[in-house]
Design an enzyme around this catalytic site. Structure first.
Site, mmCIF file in Angstrom:
data_model
loop_
_atom_site.group_PDB
_atom_site.id
_atom_site.type_symbol
_atom_site.label_atom_id
_atom_site.label_comp_id
_atom_site.label_asym_id
_atom_site.label_seq_id
_atom_site.Cartn_x
_atom_site.Cartn_y
_atom_site.Cartn_z
ATOM 1 N N PHE A 13 1.009 -1.084 0.074
ATOM 2 C CA PHE A 13 0.119 0.047 -0.040
ATOM 3 C C PHE A 13 0.877 1.383 0.151
ATOM 4 N N ILE A 14 1.798 1.512 1.169
ATOM 5 C CA ILE A 14 2.238 2.716 1.150
ATOM 6 C C ILE A 14 3.486 2.781 0.442
ATOM 7 N N ASP A 35 10.486 -6.827 -3.380
ATOM 8 C CA ASP A 35 9.097 -7.107 -2.509
ATOM 9 C C ASP A 35 9.041 -8.587 -2.875
ATOM 10 N N LEU A 37 6.062 -9.985 -2.927
ATOM 11 C CA LEU A 37 4.848 -10.465 -3.193
ATOM 12 C C LEU A 37 3.898 -11.265 -2.198
ATOM 13 N N ILE A 62 13.302 -10.030 1.997
ATOM 14 C CA ILE A 62 14.298 -9.403 2.780
ATOM 15 C C ILE A 62 14.960 -10.181 3.506
ATOM 16 N N THR A 132 5.996 2.751 12.840
ATOM 17 C CA THR A 132 4.533 3.064 13.121
ATOM 18 C C THR A 132 4.356 3.644 14.330
ATOM 19 N N ASP A 133 3.299 4.557 14.610
ATOM 20 C CA ASP A 133 3.017 5.170 15.878
ATOM 21 C C ASP A 133 2.629 4.139 17.093
ATOM 22 N N GLU A 134 2.458 2.714 16.535
ATOM 23 C CA GLU A 134 1.893 1.657 17.257
ATOM 24 C C GLU A 134 2.895 1.303 18.478
ATOM 25 N N TYR A 158 2.373 -7.364 16.213
ATOM 26 C CA TYR A 158 3.001 -6.492 15.131
ATOM 27 C C TYR A 158 3.649 -5.293 15.806
ATOM 28 N N ALA A 160 5.450 -5.034 18.274
ATOM 29 C CA ALA A 160 6.205 -5.268 19.330
ATOM 30 C C ALA A 160 7.391 -5.854 18.242
ATOM 31 N N LYS A 162 7.885 -4.388 15.099
ATOM 32 C CA LYS A 162 8.211 -3.002 14.503
ATOM 33 C C LYS A 162 9.190 -2.388 15.676
ATOM 34 N N PRO A 213 -17.986 -5.160 10.192
ATOM 35 C CA PRO A 213 -17.586 -5.787 11.871
ATOM 36 C C PRO A 213 -17.005 -4.652 12.568
ATOM 37 N N TYR A 215 -15.107 -3.413 15.922
ATOM 38 C CA TYR A 215 -14.487 -4.353 17.181
ATOM 39 C C TYR A 215 -15.188 -3.522 18.219
HETATM 40 P P1 NAD Z 1 1.312 -3.640 3.305
HETATM 41 O O1 NAD Z 1 1.140 -4.939 3.940
HETATM 42 O O2 NAD Z 1 0.384 -3.027 2.410
HETATM 43 O O3 NAD Z 1 2.559 -3.930 2.419
HETATM 44 C C1 NAD Z 1 3.763 -4.617 2.780
HETATM 45 C C2 NAD Z 1 4.550 -4.981 1.687
HETATM 46 O O4 NAD Z 1 5.792 -5.868 2.038
HETATM 47 C C3 NAD Z 1 3.990 -6.223 0.606
HETATM 48 O O5 NAD Z 1 3.925 -5.568 -0.902
HETATM 49 C C4 NAD Z 1 4.550 -7.316 0.689
HETATM 50 O O6 NAD Z 1 4.477 -8.195 -0.405
HETATM 51 C C5 NAD Z 1 6.124 -6.813 1.115
HETATM 52 N N1 NAD Z 1 6.616 -7.816 2.066
HETATM 53 C C6 NAD Z 1 6.287 -8.593 2.915
HETATM 54 N N2 NAD Z 1 7.116 -9.413 3.458
HETATM 55 C C7 NAD Z 1 8.232 -9.066 2.764
HETATM 56 C C8 NAD Z 1 9.493 -9.712 2.985
HETATM 57 N N3 NAD Z 1 9.924 -10.924 3.769
HETATM 58 N N4 NAD Z 1 10.415 -9.428 1.759
HETATM 59 C C9 NAD Z 1 10.023 -8.571 0.838
HETATM 60 N N5 NAD Z 1 8.792 -7.858 0.691
HETATM 61 C C10 NAD Z 1 7.813 -8.336 1.861
HETATM 62 O O7 NAD Z 1 1.982 -2.818 4.317
HETATM 63 P P2 NAD Z 1 1.763 -0.848 4.267
HETATM 64 O O8 NAD Z 1 0.467 -0.648 5.000
HETATM 65 O O9 NAD Z 1 1.918 -0.428 2.981
HETATM 66 O O10 NAD Z 1 3.118 -0.636 5.322
HETATM 67 C C11 NAD Z 1 4.300 -0.236 4.586
HETATM 68 C C12 NAD Z 1 5.330 0.086 5.959
HETATM 69 O O11 NAD Z 1 4.724 1.046 6.753
HETATM 70 C C13 NAD Z 1 5.459 -0.978 7.118
HETATM 71 O O12 NAD Z 1 6.462 -1.133 7.441
HETATM 72 C C14 NAD Z 1 4.357 -0.636 8.061
HETATM 73 O O13 NAD Z 1 4.860 -1.181 9.477
HETATM 74 C C15 NAD Z 1 4.533 0.965 8.036
HETATM 75 N N6 NAD Z 1 3.275 1.724 8.368
HETATM 76 C C16 NAD Z 1 2.198 1.492 7.956
HETATM 77 C C17 NAD Z 1 1.181 2.259 8.232
HETATM 78 C C18 NAD Z 1 -0.403 1.908 7.719
HETATM 79 O O14 NAD Z 1 -1.445 2.548 8.100
HETATM 80 N N7 NAD Z 1 -0.637 1.031 7.080
HETATM 81 C C19 NAD Z 1 1.111 3.305 9.353
HETATM 82 C C20 NAD Z 1 2.752 3.496 9.615
HETATM 83 C C21 NAD Z 1 3.382 2.835 9.436
HETATM 84 P P1 TYD Z 2 -6.950 -1.378 11.143
HETATM 85 O O1 TYD Z 2 -7.334 -0.810 9.885
HETATM 86 O O2 TYD Z 2 -6.617 -2.775 11.269
HETATM 87 O O3 TYD Z 2 -5.458 -0.335 11.466
HETATM 88 P P2 TYD Z 2 -4.675 -0.584 12.963
HETATM 89 O O4 TYD Z 2 -5.232 -1.609 13.707
HETATM 90 O O5 TYD Z 2 -3.228 -0.885 12.486
HETATM 91 O O6 TYD Z 2 -4.981 0.523 13.642
HETATM 92 O O7 TYD Z 2 -7.903 -0.847 12.148
HETATM 93 C C1 TYD Z 2 -8.175 0.523 12.195
HETATM 94 C C2 TYD Z 2 -9.195 0.364 13.686
HETATM 95 O O8 TYD Z 2 -10.408 -0.153 13.142
HETATM 96 C C3 TYD Z 2 -8.646 -0.347 14.606
HETATM 97 O O9 TYD Z 2 -9.260 0.444 16.044
HETATM 98 C C4 TYD Z 2 -9.449 -1.705 14.821
HETATM 99 C C5 TYD Z 2 -10.551 -1.430 13.993
HETATM 100 N N1 TYD Z 2 -11.366 -2.371 13.035
HETATM 101 C C6 TYD Z 2 -12.495 -2.617 13.307
HETATM 102 O O10 TYD Z 2 -13.320 -2.139 13.981
HETATM 103 N N2 TYD Z 2 -13.102 -3.737 12.429
HETATM 104 C C7 TYD Z 2 -12.202 -4.062 11.573
HETATM 105 O O11 TYD Z 2 -12.839 -4.942 10.752
HETATM 106 C C8 TYD Z 2 -11.267 -3.785 11.213
HETATM 107 C C9 TYD Z 2 -10.041 -4.425 10.128
HETATM 108 C C10 TYD Z 2 -10.588 -2.920 12.201
#
Ligand code: NAD
Ligand code: TYD
Length: 352
Positions: A13-14, A35, A37, A62, A132-134, A158, A160, A162, A213, A215
């Site tokens: 995604f990002i 990647d 994939l 990786i 991540t902020d988590e 997750y 932990a 990161k 759904p 939570y």
């Molecule tokens: P995502 O799950 O959409 O994408 C992860 C990508 O990594 C995928 O293309 C997957 O194929 C690839 N990947 C997974 N394991 C791999 C491996 N062993 N070797 C090579 N490639 C691999 O994730 P995202 O939401 O795009 O997040 C990207 C990064 O940003 C992550 O590090 C995540 O912790 C961080 N992040 C995400 C969010 C968010 O809201 N999505 C917020 C803050 C930080």
């Molecule tokens: P998510 O998109 O999984 O991101 P994160 O857990 O990394 O914050 O979830 C965002 C918020 O929405 C989180 O508080 C969990 C909640 N959630 C639901 O209530 N129902 C759902 O089906 C999903 C996927 C998340």
């Protein structure tokens, strides 16, 4: 200036937004996207740039140290933007080992390969780790925000994993002098997010009249940032951020889940031409996520003060664009739910 940049997780995604931004904005850079994939990687996210001459895709893991070393050698990598990770909290609760392996050992493998290749010559090098902020844990409803000095207190497998990878990155700076940067970002939303995460899942379910759904009681709070604003921040920090620093990235945009869900339902109904309130009945309260963090909220003043970054989109605008994008790109969602997207690699790269 010419650069050879390794972006990991660029089919996710990002990562796909970061790859697109760099490939289009920096024709003199070579962008190598590594990647694996996994289920979350989708090359269709990059269809518009995959034939650009400054872009190369490498299908690999990786965690495969030898393969990563070979990429550094072959492309003479001088900068890393590391996004590859297992990223979904619910999956980490079911399968923590995969998270430790990819997020911790995978990051270590990249660090060690960079260290070997750069061999103490840090001039012009940069290892930028996306976190991540988590990792900061959970806030109460008292208005406090996570700053760069907030102590790490991860609760899910997750977060932990990161947190652990962040520590390894900083350790490589402190121990070997590697020029590292870590950023901790809040929840992203926008196009190309895998539809297991809240926003795309719910838009898809509304489209198909399926339950939404929620939570627990839907009272958890997240701070949402439009993904292209995150990609812009990554570009800025990669080029101008200070070595060994941490920057928080966030939108000052907190939403209770249930309020956000109501906005999504209203927006989707309007764009689908449904009467107001049509899909409200789909909202279904389900058992809470184990260890569900109550509230995340990021203080990103440091990034604004040092580098002048601010989110460019108002949330109302971002959510409207996002819902409209998923509704207009139903085939992208259908390819994922049918599994068809995983055949794209074979079709695209077979015989190359
Ligand atoms: P995502 O799950 O959409 O994408 C992860 C990508 O990594 C995928 O293309 C997957 O194929 C690839 N990947 C997974 N394991 C791999 C491996 N062993 N070797 C090579 N490639 C691999 O994730 P995202 O939401 O795009 O997040 C990207 C990064 O940003 C992550 O590090 C995540 O912790 C961080 N992040 C995400 C969010 C968010 O809201 N999505 C917020 C803050 C930080
Ligand atoms: P998510 O998109 O999984 O991101 P994160 O857990 O990394 O914050 O979830 C965002 C918020 O929405 C989180 O508080 C969990 C909640 N959630 C639901 O209530 N129902 C759902 O089906 C999903 C996927 C998340």
């Amino acid at each position: 200036m010419k650069r050879n940049i390794l972006i990991t997780g660029g089919a996710g995604f990002i990562g796909s937004h970061v790859v697109r931004l760099f490939v289009n904005k920096y024709p003199d850079y070579r962008i190598v996207n590594l990647d694996k994939l996994t289920y979350a990687g989708n090359l269709a996210n990059l269809r518009d740039i995959e034939r650009q001459p400054n872009y190369a895709f490498v299908h690999g893991d990786i965690c495969d140290f030898d393969a990563v070393c070979e990429i550094f050698r072959k492309y003479d990598i001088d900068g890393v933007i590391h996004l590859a990770a297992e990223s979904h909290v619910d999956r980490s609760i079911r399968d923590p080992f995969t998270f430790a392996k990819t997020n911790v050992l995978g990051t270590l493998s990249l660090l060690q390969a960079a260290r070997n290749h750069w061999n103490g010559d840090w001039e012009g090098k940069r290892f930028y780790h996306i976190s991540t902020d988590e990792v900061y844990g959970a806030l109460g409803f008292d208005g406090t925000l996570f700053t760069e000095r907030t102590k790490y207190d991860p609760h899910s497998p997750y977060s932990a994993s990161k947190a652990s990878s962040d520590h390894f990155v900083r350790a490589f700076h402190d121990t070997y002098g590697m020029p590292t940067i870590v950023t901790n970002c809040s929840n992203n939303y926008g196009p190309y997010q895998f539809p297991e995460k809240l926003i795309p899942l719910f838009i898809n379910n509304i489209r198909h009249g399926k339950p939404l759904p929620v939570y627990g009681r839907g009272e958890n709070v997240r701070d949402w940032l439009y993904v292209e604003d995150h990609a812009r921040a990554i570009d800025l920090i990669f080029h101008r951020g200070r070595i060994a620093e941490t920057y928080n990235i966030g939108g000052f945009n907190e939403w209770r889940n249930i309020d956000l869900i109501r906005v999504i339902v209203r927006t989707a109904d309007r764009l689908l031409g449904n009467p107001e309130g049509h899909s409200e009945h789909l909202i279904t309260y389900v058992t809470d996520r184990a260890g569900h963090d109550l509230r995340y909220a990021i203080d990103s003043r440091k990034l604004k003060e040092e580098l002048g970054w601010e989110p460019s989109l108002q949330f109302e605008e971002g959510i409207e664009k996002t819902v409209a994008w998923y509704l207009a790109n139903q085939p992208w969602l259908d390819d994922i739910t049918s599994g068809q997207y995983q055949k794209y690699y074979d079709e695209m790269y077979a015989g190359r």
